[in-house]
Design a protein around this motif. Structure first.
Motif, short mmCIF file in Angstrom:
data_model
loop_
_atom_site.label_atom_id
_atom_site.label_comp_id
_atom_site.label_asym_id
_atom_site.label_seq_id
_atom_site.Cartn_x
_atom_site.Cartn_y
_atom_site.Cartn_z
N GLY A 1 84.15 -30.14 185.45
CA GLY A 1 83.74 -31.49 185.79
C GLY A 1 82.91 -32.11 184.68
O GLY A 1 83.09 -33.28 184.31
N SER B 1 85.18 -32.92 181.78
CA SER B 1 86.08 -34.05 182.07
C SER B 1 85.39 -35.37 181.76
O SER B 1 85.98 -36.26 181.14
CB SER B 1 86.51 -34.03 183.53
N ARG C 1 92.28 -36.21 181.29
CA ARG C 1 93.31 -35.72 182.21
C ARG C 1 93.72 -34.28 181.91
O ARG C 1 94.03 -33.51 182.83
CB ARG C 1 94.53 -36.64 182.19
N TRP D 1 91.03 -32.21 183.95
CA TRP D 1 90.99 -32.20 185.42
C TRP D 1 92.34 -31.95 186.07
O TRP D 1 92.41 -31.44 187.19
CB TRP D 1 90.36 -33.49 185.97
N GLU D 2 93.43 -32.28 185.39
CA GLU D 2 94.74 -32.08 186.02
C GLU D 2 95.06 -30.60 186.29
O GLU D 2 95.63 -30.28 187.35
CB GLU D 2 95.86 -32.71 185.19
N PHE E 1 85.27 -28.73 192.98
CA PHE E 1 85.41 -29.48 191.73
C PHE E 1 85.06 -30.95 191.95
O PHE E 1 84.32 -31.55 191.16
CB PHE E 1 86.84 -29.35 191.21
N LEU F 1 82.01 -33.29 190.40
CA LEU F 1 82.17 -34.54 189.66
C LEU F 1 81.13 -35.56 190.10
O LEU F 1 80.48 -36.20 189.26
CB LEU F 1 83.57 -35.11 189.90
N VAL G 1 87.16 -41.51 184.90
CA VAL G 1 87.70 -40.26 185.45
C VAL G 1 87.93 -40.38 186.95
O VAL G 1 88.95 -39.92 187.49
CB VAL G 1 86.76 -39.08 185.13
N THR H 1 91.54 -39.78 188.78
CA THR H 1 91.77 -38.69 189.74
C THR H 1 92.20 -39.22 191.10
O THR H 1 93.04 -38.62 191.78
CB THR H 1 90.51 -37.83 189.89
#
Length: 420
Positions: free
Chosen positions: A206, A209, A218, A221-222, A238, A242, A258, A262
């Motif tokens: 996190g 990211s 991306r 976090w992806e 997660f 964030l 972000v 997401t």
């Protein structure tokens, strides 16, 4: 450690001592080795990566230590493995961070563990367990790895963001593979993240990211969100991490970038797998910030309005899927952060309520709708007087509450009649 780092006379002796400390099973000794080597990593150069690699091997080997009743053969084999590791050369010119392959070491641990269990079975020991089967994945000692890589997981890392990201993603990839290998067969639900390694590396991802340059987040976090609701324990942690970053002083612009990405990803994905759809709905609500409104209030003004299109898309496709979605959305709209889209939310809720799937039965849902109507009447009287659609939505919601015999519904209807 310092005599070995100095690279002077007797370096072979000190190197052997370092490896014995690292593989002693004493966490405090291993922590000293990890801390001192990290502090002197520039001087150690490639030897630092070799030391970390030796520690990675140990995180698998320690789980193969013989247990009481395994017999003399298991003890002899274990001593051979340990002696080989303690002869592992640390001063080589070609070591790189790419040598830290967590999944490969875990696979090796699984292979050696299977061979050990087969030896015991073939020798007639522990036959009551049945013939051993190969296990998918493999295990590493997460507690030891957390000590070895504390500088990355809880510290400031190497100073190279890209390198730290690669290493953190490798740890996550190992732990996700381990959790998936131990999934529940009936619905594919992953095992919990490793204590504390898995949970803490999710928090680190996190951080990375939000710190990533625009267009690069991306890729961080992806790899977490792509596991979907099957890994809901990990994803919830997660996502929670964030939102925690807003309280840690992270850049609100980077966070919002972000956050939006997401949320869009979750809406575009298919998170409605049989047996797991409920977790999918809950995760999407989490990503939309429901329950984290206090943290979101730290964003630059107008954030809720900038996310309005995301909320509208969600409401059109998910609001009627489960009552918890309605309850959480109502609470969101009563907060200061959700207030700018409160009237829009009333319209979306009224539209959902007109559909057959919009029926609700839980007391919590009714109470949440009551709180929302009351908040609108207290704070948005003037705006409601100028918005016919929002007024109609408010009337419809109050009527539905009265039809459900909610105790305060009649009083709300009277307030609407008087105020509007």
């Amino acid at each position: 450690m310092h005599l070995w780092i100095a690279d002077g006379d007797g370096i072979q002796e000190w190197e052997a001592g370092v490896l014995r400390l690292l593989t002693s099973g004493d966490t405090r000794a291993a922590a000293v080795v990890a801390d001192v080597s990290y502090a002197n990593r520039e001087q150690l150069d490639t030897a630092w990566w070799r030391l970390l690699r030796a520690g990675l091997f140990w995180s698998g080997l320690i789980l193969l230590a013989p247990h009481q009743g395994d017999g003399d053969v298991a003890e002899r084999v274990w001593k051979v493995w340990l002696a080989r590791l303690r002869r592992f050369p640390l001063r080589t010119p070609n070591a790189t961070p790419d040598d830290l392959d967590f999944k490969r070491v875990a696979a090796g641990q699984a292979r050696l563990d299977f061979q050990r269990r087969m030896r015991l079975y073939s020798a007639g020991d522990q036959t009551w367990r049945g013939k051993p089967e190969r296990e998918r994945g493999g295990l590493l000692d997460g507690h030891f790895l957390e000590v070895l890589f504390n500088w990355l997981i809880d510290g400031v890392g190497t100073g190279d963001r890209e390198l730290d990201t690669r290493l953190a993603l490798r740890i996550w990839d190992y732990d996700a593979t381990r959790a998936k290998a131990r999934e529940k067969k009936e619905d594919g639900e992953y095992d919990l993240p490793s204590q504390k390694l898995g949970y803490n590396i999710l928090l680190k991802l996190g951080v990375l990211s939000i710190a990533a340059p625009e267009g690069e987040a991306r890729a961080i976090w992806e790899p977490v969100l792509s596991h979907g609701p099957a890994a809901h324990y990990a994803l919830q942690h997660f996502i929670h991490g964030l939102f925690l970053r807003l309280g840690k002083g992270d850049d609100p612009v980077a966070f919002e970038r972000v956050w939006r990405a997401t949320a869009e990803y979750s809406l575009a994905g298919d998170w409605s797998q049989p047996g797991l759809w409920f977790y999918g709905e809950r995760l999407i609500c989490d990503l939309l910030g429901f329950g984290n409104e206090d943290a979101l209030s730290r964003l630059n003004p107008g954030a809720a309005l900038r996310m309005k299109d995301i909320y509208e898309r969600w409401a059109a496709t998910h609001l009627g899927h489960h009552e918890e979605c309605v309850t959480r959305f109502c609470h969101f709209l009563t907060t200061n952060f959700g207030a700018p889209i409160r009237l829009d939310g009333l319209r979306w809720l009224a539209t959902m309520q007109r559909e057959p799937s919009g029926r609700w039965y839980r007391e919590d849902t009714g109470n949440a709708l009551v709180e929302l109507v009351a908040a609108a009447l207290s704070s948005d009287t003037q705006a409601l007087s100028q918005d016919a659609q929002a007024r109609q939505a408010l009337v419809e919601i109050a009527a539905a509450l009265a039809a459900k015999n909610i105790p305060t519904a009649l009083a709300l209807q009277e307030r609407i009649r008087r105020q509007l």
